[in-house]
Design an enzyme around this catalytic site. Sequence first.
Site, PDB file in Angstrom:
ATOM      1  N   CYS A  54     -15.088   5.619 -42.423  1.00 18.84           N
ATOM      2  CA  CYS A  54     -15.798   6.870 -42.706  1.00 18.84           C
ATOM      3  C   CYS A  54     -17.233   6.798 -42.190  1.00 18.84           C
ATOM      4  CB  CYS A  54     -15.842   7.129 -44.199  1.00 18.84           C
ATOM      5  SG  CYS A  54     -14.272   7.556 -44.947  1.00 18.84           S
ATOM      6  N   GLU A  56     -20.002   7.550 -43.703  1.00 21.26           N
ATOM      7  CA  GLU A  56     -20.949   6.971 -44.667  1.00 21.26           C
ATOM      8  C   GLU A  56     -20.946   5.452 -44.577  1.00 21.26           C
ATOM      9  OE1 GLU A  56     -18.565   9.166 -45.115  1.00 21.26           O
ATOM     10  OE2 GLU A  56     -18.976  10.545 -46.752  1.00 21.26           O
ATOM     11  N   CYS A  92     -15.718  10.124 -49.894  1.00 24.04           N
ATOM     12  CA  CYS A  92     -14.473   9.640 -50.503  1.00 24.04           C
ATOM     13  C   CYS A  92     -14.797   8.545 -51.526  1.00 24.04           C
ATOM     14  CB  CYS A  92     -13.518   9.122 -49.426  1.00 24.04           C
ATOM     15  SG  CYS A  92     -13.913   7.466 -48.832  1.00 24.04           S
ATOM     16  N   CYS A  95     -16.144   5.181 -50.139  1.00 24.88           N
ATOM     17  CA  CYS A  95     -17.558   5.241 -49.732  1.00 24.88           C
ATOM     18  C   CYS A  95     -18.477   5.268 -50.955  1.00 24.88           C
ATOM     19  CB  CYS A  95     -17.808   6.448 -48.839  1.00 24.88           C
ATOM     20  SG  CYS A  95     -17.080   6.240 -47.197  1.00 24.88           S
TER      21      CYS A  95
HETATM   22  N1  THU Z   1     -14.079  11.019 -43.748  1.00 23.27           N
HETATM   23  C1  THU Z   1     -15.374  10.567 -43.671  1.00 23.27           C
HETATM   24  O1  THU Z   1     -15.828  10.088 -42.631  1.00 23.27           O
HETATM   25  N2  THU Z   1     -16.136  10.677 -44.783  1.00 23.27           N
HETATM   26  C2  THU Z   1     -15.752  11.281 -45.934  1.00 23.27           C
HETATM   27  O2  THU Z   1     -16.522  11.313 -46.868  1.00 23.27           O
HETATM   28  C3  THU Z   1     -14.421  11.888 -46.035  1.00 23.27           C
HETATM   29  C4  THU Z   1     -13.481  11.551 -44.935  1.00 23.27           C
HETATM   30  C5  THU Z   1     -13.256  10.958 -42.526  1.00 23.27           C
HETATM   31  C6  THU Z   1     -12.146   9.947 -42.538  1.00 23.27           C
HETATM   32  C7  THU Z   1     -11.200  10.557 -41.513  1.00 23.27           C
HETATM   33  O3  THU Z   1     -11.602  10.146 -40.214  1.00 23.27           O
HETATM   34  C8  THU Z   1     -11.419  12.047 -41.625  1.00 23.27           C
HETATM   35  O4  THU Z   1     -12.661  12.200 -42.294  1.00 23.27           O
HETATM   36  C9  THU Z   1     -10.338  12.766 -42.396  1.00 23.27           C
HETATM   37  O5  THU Z   1     -10.077  12.156 -43.598  1.00 23.27           O
END
Ligand code: THU
Length: 140
Positions: A54, A56, A92, A95
Site C-alpha cells: 500500500c 502508506e 487499510c 497500514c
Molecule cells: N491500497 C492502498 O495503497 N492503501 C489503502 O489504504 C487501501 C488500499 C491499495 C492496495 C491495492 O493496490 C489497491 O489499493 C486496491 O486495494
Amino acid sequence: MNDVNKLINMAFEVREKAYIPYSNHGVGAALLSKDGEIFTGCNVENAAYSPTNCAERTAFFKAVSEGVREFEAIAIVGGLMNRTATNICAPCGVCRQVMREFCSDDFKIYLGYRNEAGDIDYELMTLGELLPESFGPENL
Ligand code: THU
C-alpha cells in the site's frame, strides 16, 4: 498554499506513479516527520496479488529505511484512476498497524479528496480514532 494542502497535493502527485495494473485503484501518501521531512509513497501491486504494498506502507518504509522514525502526520488520497478522487480513501488495517508501530494516538491522518469545485478538501482523523484499543511495541 497551507501546509496541509501541500501535503495532500504531494499525495496526489505521487499517486500518479502508482503501479496498479490489477485494480486501477491508485493511492498516494505523503508522510510528514517530526523534523519536517516529507516521504511520499504510492501503492505497488504484484501479479501474485498478496505482495502488493500500500501507498502508506511505502511511505513509512522509505522513511524508516532513511533512519527517520518519528512522525507528525500523513496525507492519503486514493480511488480509481479514471475518476477524480472525490471520496476519502481510509488506510487499510495493515497500514494502521504499521502506523501504530511508530506513531502515538494523536498522529494526524488527513484523508484528502477533491470537492465538487475541484479544490482539495480533507477529513482529519487521529490514529487513536482509526485504531482504538490497539496492540503496540509497549505490549511486548
Ligand atoms: N491500497 C492502498 O495503497 N492503501 C489503502 O489504504 C487501501 C488500499 C491499495 C492496495 C491495492 O493496490 C489497491 O489499493 C486496491 O486495494
